[in-house]
Design a protein around this motif. Structure first.
Motif, PDB file in Angstrom:
ATOM      1  N   GLY A 160     -28.227  28.718  -3.124  1.00 25.15           N
ATOM      2  CA  GLY A 160     -28.101  27.770  -2.062  1.00 25.15           C
ATOM      3  C   GLY A 160     -28.454  27.798  -0.676  1.00 25.15           C
ATOM      4  O   GLY A 160     -27.938  27.076   0.022  1.00 25.15           O
ATOM      5  N   GLY A 161     -29.225  28.672  -0.335  1.00 20.42           N
ATOM      6  CA  GLY A 161     -29.745  28.862   1.040  1.00 20.42           C
ATOM      7  C   GLY A 161     -29.123  29.793   1.841  1.00 20.42           C
ATOM      8  O   GLY A 161     -29.094  29.846   2.958  1.00 20.42           O
ATOM      9  N   GLY A 177     -28.461  31.822   7.547  1.00 18.12           N
ATOM     10  CA  GLY A 177     -29.033  31.132   6.236  1.00 18.12           C
ATOM     11  C   GLY A 177     -30.480  30.703   6.196  1.00 18.12           C
ATOM     12  O   GLY A 177     -31.152  31.264   6.939  1.00 18.12           O
ATOM     13  N   LEU A 178     -30.764  30.014   5.008  1.00 21.41           N
ATOM     14  CA  LEU A 178     -32.232  29.683   5.154  1.00 21.41           C
ATOM     15  C   LEU A 178     -32.257  28.204   5.089  1.00 21.41           C
ATOM     16  O   LEU A 178     -33.180  27.554   5.008  1.00 21.41           O
ATOM     17  N   LEU A 187     -38.227  22.648   2.169  1.00 15.87           N
ATOM     18  CA  LEU A 187     -37.872  21.186   1.845  1.00 15.87           C
ATOM     19  C   LEU A 187     -36.502  20.841   1.391  1.00 15.87           C
ATOM     20  O   LEU A 187     -35.865  19.931   1.356  1.00 15.87           O
ATOM     21  N   GLN A 188     -35.657  22.222   0.848  1.00 17.40           N
ATOM     22  CA  GLN A 188     -34.554  22.145   0.510  1.00 17.40           C
ATOM     23  C   GLN A 188     -33.528  21.478   1.422  1.00 17.40           C
ATOM     24  O   GLN A 188     -32.443  20.722   1.001  1.00 17.40           O
ATOM     25  N   PRO A 189     -33.388  21.580   2.933  1.00 12.62           N
ATOM     26  CA  PRO A 189     -32.538  20.984   3.699  1.00 12.62           C
ATOM     27  C   PRO A 189     -32.754  19.365   3.602  1.00 12.62           C
ATOM     28  O   PRO A 189     -31.856  19.090   3.722  1.00 12.62           O
ATOM     29  N   ARG A 190     -33.910  18.906   3.088  1.00 10.36           N
ATOM     30  CA  ARG A 190     -34.038  17.511   2.844  1.00 10.36           C
ATOM     31  C   ARG A 190     -33.238  17.120   1.581  1.00 10.36           C
ATOM     32  O   ARG A 190     -32.904  15.944   1.527  1.00 10.36           O
ATOM     33  N   VAL A 191     -33.445  18.003   0.736  1.00  9.89           N
ATOM     34  CA  VAL A 191     -32.896  17.481  -0.872  1.00  9.89           C
ATOM     35  C   VAL A 191     -31.320  17.671  -0.669  1.00  9.89           C
ATOM     36  O   VAL A 191     -30.575  17.011  -1.272  1.00  9.89           O
ATOM     37  N   ALA A 192     -31.059  19.172  -0.351  1.00 12.13           N
ATOM     38  CA  ALA A 192     -29.578  19.545  -0.510  1.00 12.13           C
ATOM     39  C   ALA A 192     -28.663  19.423   0.695  1.00 12.13           C
ATOM     40  O   ALA A 192     -27.724  19.411   0.474  1.00 12.13           O
ATOM     41  N   TRP A 241     -27.517  23.151   1.868  1.00  7.22           N
ATOM     42  CA  TRP A 241     -28.353  24.102   1.838  1.00  7.22           C
ATOM     43  C   TRP A 241     -27.950  24.957   3.126  1.00  7.22           C
ATOM     44  O   TRP A 241     -28.097  24.563   4.146  1.00  7.22           O
ATOM     45  N   GLY A 242     -27.809  26.521   2.803  1.00  3.66           N
ATOM     46  CA  GLY A 242     -27.593  27.059   3.879  1.00  3.66           C
ATOM     47  C   GLY A 242     -25.822  26.999   3.996  1.00  3.66           C
ATOM     48  O   GLY A 242     -25.537  27.832   5.059  1.00  3.66           O
ATOM     49  N   GLY A 243     -25.264  26.067   3.491  1.00  2.00           N
ATOM     50  CA  GLY A 243     -23.643  25.991   3.922  1.00  2.00           C
ATOM     51  C   GLY A 243     -22.867  26.808   3.525  1.00  2.00           C
ATOM     52  O   GLY A 243     -21.577  26.709   3.991  1.00  2.00           O
ATOM     53  N   GLY A 244     -23.002  27.923   3.238  1.00  2.00           N
ATOM     54  CA  GLY A 244     -22.282  29.102   2.977  1.00  2.00           C
ATOM     55  C   GLY A 244     -20.995  29.017   1.988  1.00  2.00           C
ATOM     56  O   GLY A 244     -21.502  28.145   1.159  1.00  2.00           O
TER      57      GLY A 244
END
Length: 164
Positions: A70-71, A80-81, A148-153, A157-160
């Motif tokens: 999940g980043g 995170g990512l 591209l994951q921040p746009r999708v999730a 994404w990276g939310g811990g």
């Protein structure tokens, strides 16, 4: 009664055959804008093919998700990512070239020390065998997937620990 069973059996056979012959439908097809990510520190971008995205996801899940599901970063939840953390690293890791460089020879967040003995990488493939067969094209697909994951999730994404 037998005629009814034969018709039902025939219908089931046709239905099952159709399932194997028809290409699988994906719930979300990413558009070109979503698949376009920053390539390097200049304004160059790269548009990933749908196949590169799928491959990047598969490779990420196989090689990275154990610690970065999940980043997030399990060893340091503060970094995170997501793009903000990647952009604040030294050097910034918010583009494909920089992420590939990191996956080949990882450095600490401040860029001062090699962490290849602690973090899976091409340089440490003898310690982390999952990295040994990855090609530059594989690394490009993984880097593109991460970007591209921040746009999708989005916020996940990276939310811990909030989400994962």
């Amino acid at each position: 009664m037998i005629k009814k069973n034969v018709i039902l059996l025939l219908f089931m056979a046709v239905f099952i055959s159709a399932m194997y012959c028809v290409a699988p439908a994906y719930s979300i097809e990413l558009d070109e804008a979503t698949r376009t990510v920053s390539f390097d520190t200049s304004s160059k971008t790269i548009t990933l093919t749908p196949e590169q995205v799928k491959r990047g996801k598969r490779l990420f899940n196989n090689s990275c998700a154990q610690c970065h599901n999940g980043g997030i970063t399990k060893t340091n939840p503060n970094i995170g990512l997501e793009l903000e953390s990647l952009s604040l690293a030294t050097p910034a890791r918010d583009n494909v070239v920089a992420l590939i460089d990191y996956m080949k020879d990882p450095k600490s967040y401040d860029g001062q020390n090699s962490i290849a003995e602690l973090h899976p990488s091409i340089k440490s493939a003898e310690i982390f065998p999952k990295m040994s067969n990855l090609t530059d094209e594989d690394l490009l697909s993984m880097a593109g997937y991460i970007l591209l994951q921040p746009r999708v999730a989005q916020e996940k994404w990276g939310g811990g620990k909030i989400y994962y």
